[in-house]
Scaffold this active site. Structure first.
Site, PDB file in Angstrom:
ATOM      1  N   GLY A  16       0.811  -1.214   0.016  1.00  0.00           N
ATOM      2  CA  GLY A  16      -0.011  -0.015   0.229  1.00  0.00           C
ATOM      3  C   GLY A  16       0.904   1.291   0.047  1.00  0.00           C
ATOM      4  O   GLY A  16       1.708   1.391  -0.934  1.00  0.00           O
ATOM      5  N   SER A  41       0.280  -5.724   4.149  1.00  0.00           N
ATOM      6  CA  SER A  41       0.601  -6.472   5.257  1.00  0.00           C
ATOM      7  C   SER A  41       0.586  -5.493   6.780  1.00  0.00           C
ATOM      8  O   SER A  41       1.015  -4.448   6.598  1.00  0.00           O
ATOM      9  CB  SER A  41       2.009  -7.136   5.165  1.00  0.00           C
ATOM     10  N   VAL A  47       7.288   4.070   4.848  1.00  0.00           N
ATOM     11  CA  VAL A  47       8.605   4.924   5.184  1.00  0.00           C
ATOM     12  C   VAL A  47       8.036   6.363   5.445  1.00  0.00           C
ATOM     13  O   VAL A  47       8.873   6.754   6.147  1.00  0.00           O
ATOM     14  CB  VAL A  47       9.425   4.829   3.792  1.00  0.00           C
ATOM     15  N   VAL A  49       9.077   9.285   4.009  1.00  0.00           N
ATOM     16  CA  VAL A  49      10.157   9.934   4.080  1.00  0.00           C
ATOM     17  C   VAL A  49       9.600  11.547   3.904  1.00  0.00           C
ATOM     18  O   VAL A  49      10.160  12.336   4.802  1.00  0.00           O
ATOM     19  CB  VAL A  49      11.215   9.603   3.206  1.00  0.00           C
ATOM     20  N   LYS A  80       2.354  24.814  -1.520  1.00  0.00           N
ATOM     21  CA  LYS A  80       3.875  24.941  -1.552  1.00  0.00           C
ATOM     22  C   LYS A  80       4.024  25.631  -2.696  1.00  0.00           C
ATOM     23  O   LYS A  80       3.713  25.279  -4.006  1.00  0.00           O
ATOM     24  CB  LYS A  80       4.359  23.423  -1.515  1.00  0.00           C
ATOM     25  N   PRO A 100      11.481  28.889  -6.906  1.00  0.00           N
ATOM     26  CA  PRO A 100      10.127  28.663  -7.187  1.00  0.00           C
ATOM     27  C   PRO A 100       9.598  27.698  -8.139  1.00  0.00           C
ATOM     28  O   PRO A 100      10.435  27.284  -9.119  1.00  0.00           O
ATOM     29  CB  PRO A 100       9.771  30.170  -7.676  1.00  0.00           C
ATOM     30  N   VAL A 187       3.511 -11.639   2.368  1.00  0.00           N
ATOM     31  CA  VAL A 187       3.818 -12.609   1.184  1.00  0.00           C
ATOM     32  C   VAL A 187       5.383 -13.369   1.763  1.00  0.00           C
ATOM     33  O   VAL A 187       6.116 -12.707   2.149  1.00  0.00           O
ATOM     34  CB  VAL A 187       4.441 -11.589  -0.123  1.00  0.00           C
ATOM     35  N   LEU A 335       9.031   3.143  -4.184  1.00  0.00           N
ATOM     36  CA  LEU A 335      10.276   2.808  -3.675  1.00  0.00           C
ATOM     37  C   LEU A 335      10.703   1.568  -4.518  1.00  0.00           C
ATOM     38  O   LEU A 335      12.012   1.191  -4.320  1.00  0.00           O
ATOM     39  CB  LEU A 335      10.333   2.555  -2.304  1.00  0.00           C
TER      40      LEU A 335
END
Length: 504
Positions: A16, A41, A47, A49, A80, A100, A187, A335
């Site tokens: 996910g 799972s 992560v 990040v 942003k 920018p 898995v 990732l």
């Protein structure tokens, strides 16, 4: 559609997180007659990040038809306009600069920026700091959000800051409501068919999940693509030294600035990302130069929270990319396909580009692997372009205080493309034109490279030219500033924008 019969009847997404749920929503929005399942799972965390994006996240939500008022309050999101870079340079007058996102009015202001860069390089005392030339720099300095009044006919690009866990929850709910099958399990084995393609995955309860096509969103482990299918991984370690991060939240301030802040520290850099309820902070560093404990201490000192009341989270990063992102009946996303450290918040942009480009190539090939090679080449170009731009931040740094920064500046492991760009910066009289002519502006335009290098004050030693460019006059600079100021009258206070959204 020709080849419709070859369209997969069932797609299984393994993993996910934001990448998995982005992929699920995009696939379901385009292929509504395909069963999409997502396996998570409960024992595997995300992560998380970064919590900042490029304008690609707006393209993602626009593709889904999801409004900002629908998702932003749910995810404590803010706008942003770009990124502040602080302490990456010790050159006087260049301690900080703002990078920018693009705006249409840049076409009217950037020519003077390049003119004064040229004059500065030829020895004139020209004003070549990028903060004077961009509308979004002015907006951020005055805490204005990026949404213009209807009477302002120029578009402004912008990204977001958000809570990645809440965004994952929002996207999961949306996908499930549209028919996605959500499964839970770990898995334990990946089963291949006689042709070496993926057939199924075995779970910890010994059950088998099969599918026609698989999306690998299993994170750095890359269980399917790099694990089962043995696709090799290309490390960027020789280009990018950082391989770890430590993360800490802090209280949000009353004024929420529409910008990320990146501050160089002794052996890496710290991010500061404003959400509506907190700041997300982290220190990205190289474990070859500083330990995890030392990095946490330095981050706490930087944030002025030396006590341990707030628990830090430590992360490791696998920086690089898979040699191929689509192999047989498997696409890696997020990732599992690769990661470039979060300096320019490009992870979700690469995720979006990967899924969108895959769907197009898969359809064009009538749901076969006909254009697999073309797709992989295109995604690799995107990864390399981002890598080169990130590497340039380190290579061109103007610090000499630690071995880390000196080694980065001395690093010669540069791509041919990055070397060519730096050579143009040092020697070309027409930097932007030459970049375009040599097809070097793939991924990032010349004005982005100029913002970085001029922002650092990384100007080559004076070069002579008979037709020497003269710096723009004080009157011209004042006229430019007034033009940008009047453009800024069409924008609202960032805090007011967020409050208005909550009241809708």
């Amino acid at each position: 559609m020709q080849g419709e019969s070859k369209k997969p009847k069932k797609i299984l997404i393994v993993g996910g997180g934001t990448a998995g749920w982005m992929a699920a929503n995009l696939l379901m929005s385009r292929w509504n007659n395909v069963e999409v399942c997502l396996l998570e799972s409960s024992g595997v965390g995300t992560v998380g990040v970064g919590e900042g994006t490029t304008p690609h996240l707006k393209l993602f939500f626009d593709a889904l038809g999801v409004s900002e008022s629908e998702w932003m309050p749910r995810c404590n999101a803010t706008y942003k306009n770009g990124i502040y870079f602080s302490d990456w340079s010790f050159v006087p007058g260049h301690k900080e600069y703002f990078h920018p996102f693009p705006a249409q009015v840049d076409d009217l202001t950037v020519p003077m920026f390049f003119h004064n860069i040229k004059a500065r390089m030829q020895g004139d005392e020209a004003q070549a700091h990028p903060d004077h030339y961009f509308l979004e720099s002015y907006l951020t300095q005055n805490n204005l959000g990026p949404l213009a009044a209807e009477c302002f006919p120029f578009s402004v690009g912008y990204g977001y800051h958000f809570d990645s866990e809440l965004l994952g929850q929002f996207l999961a709910e949306r996908a499930i409501a549209k028919g996605l099958v959500r499964l839970n399990g770990t898995v334990t084995e990946v089963v291949l068919d006689s042709d070496g393609a993926l057939a199924s995955v075995r779970l910890d309860d010994d059950s088998l999940l099969d599918a026609d096509f698989f999306i690998d969103c299993s994170g750095f482990r890359s269980l399917l693509l790099q694990g089962a299918l043995k696709v090799s991984f290309k490390s960027y370690k020789e280009n990018l030294f950082n391989d770890a991060a430590v993360v800490l939240p802090t209280e949000i301030s009353d004024v929420i600035t529409p910008a990320t802040r990146s501050t160089a520290l002794s052996n890496g850099w710290a991010w500061k990302i404003p959400l509506t309820n907190r700041y997300g902070n982290g220190y990205v560093y190289s474990s070859d130069y500083i330990s995890a404990e030392q990095a946490e201490t330095e981050l706490r000192q930087h944030l002025n929270i030396p006590d341990a009341d707030v628990t830090a989270r430590h992360l490791t990063m696998k920086v690089g990319r898979a040699e191929k992102h689509w192999e047989k009946n498997c696409l890696a996303v997020g990732l599992s396909q690769g990661f470039i450290e979060p300096l320019e918040a490009t992870a979700l942009a690469l995720t979006f580009d990967t899924v969108m480009l895959f769907m197009r190539h898969y359809e064009d090939g009538h749901f076969t692997n006909k254009f697999e090679r073309e797709f992989n080449d295109a995604i690799n170009v995107k990864f390399e372009a981002v890598r080169d731009y990130i590497v340039c931040h380190y290579k061109a740094n103007q610090r000499v205080d630690t071995e880390y920064w000196r080694d980065n500046a001395a690093n010669t492991n540069l791509s041919e493309r990055l070397g060519a760009i730096l050579n143009l910066w040092a020697g070309s009289e027409t930097f932007a034109q030459d970049m375009r002519a040599q097809n070097l502006d793939v991924g990032y335009q010349a004005k982005s490279w100029a913002c970085l290098l001029a922002g650092y004050g990384a100007f080559p030693r004076q070069r002579s030219n008979k037709a020497q460019a003269r710096a723009s006059s004080q009157a011209d600079m004042e006229q430019l500033a007034d033009f940008i100021r009047r453009c800024g009258l069409n924008f609202r206070d960032h805090n007011e924008l967020l409050a208005h959204m909550l009241s809708e």
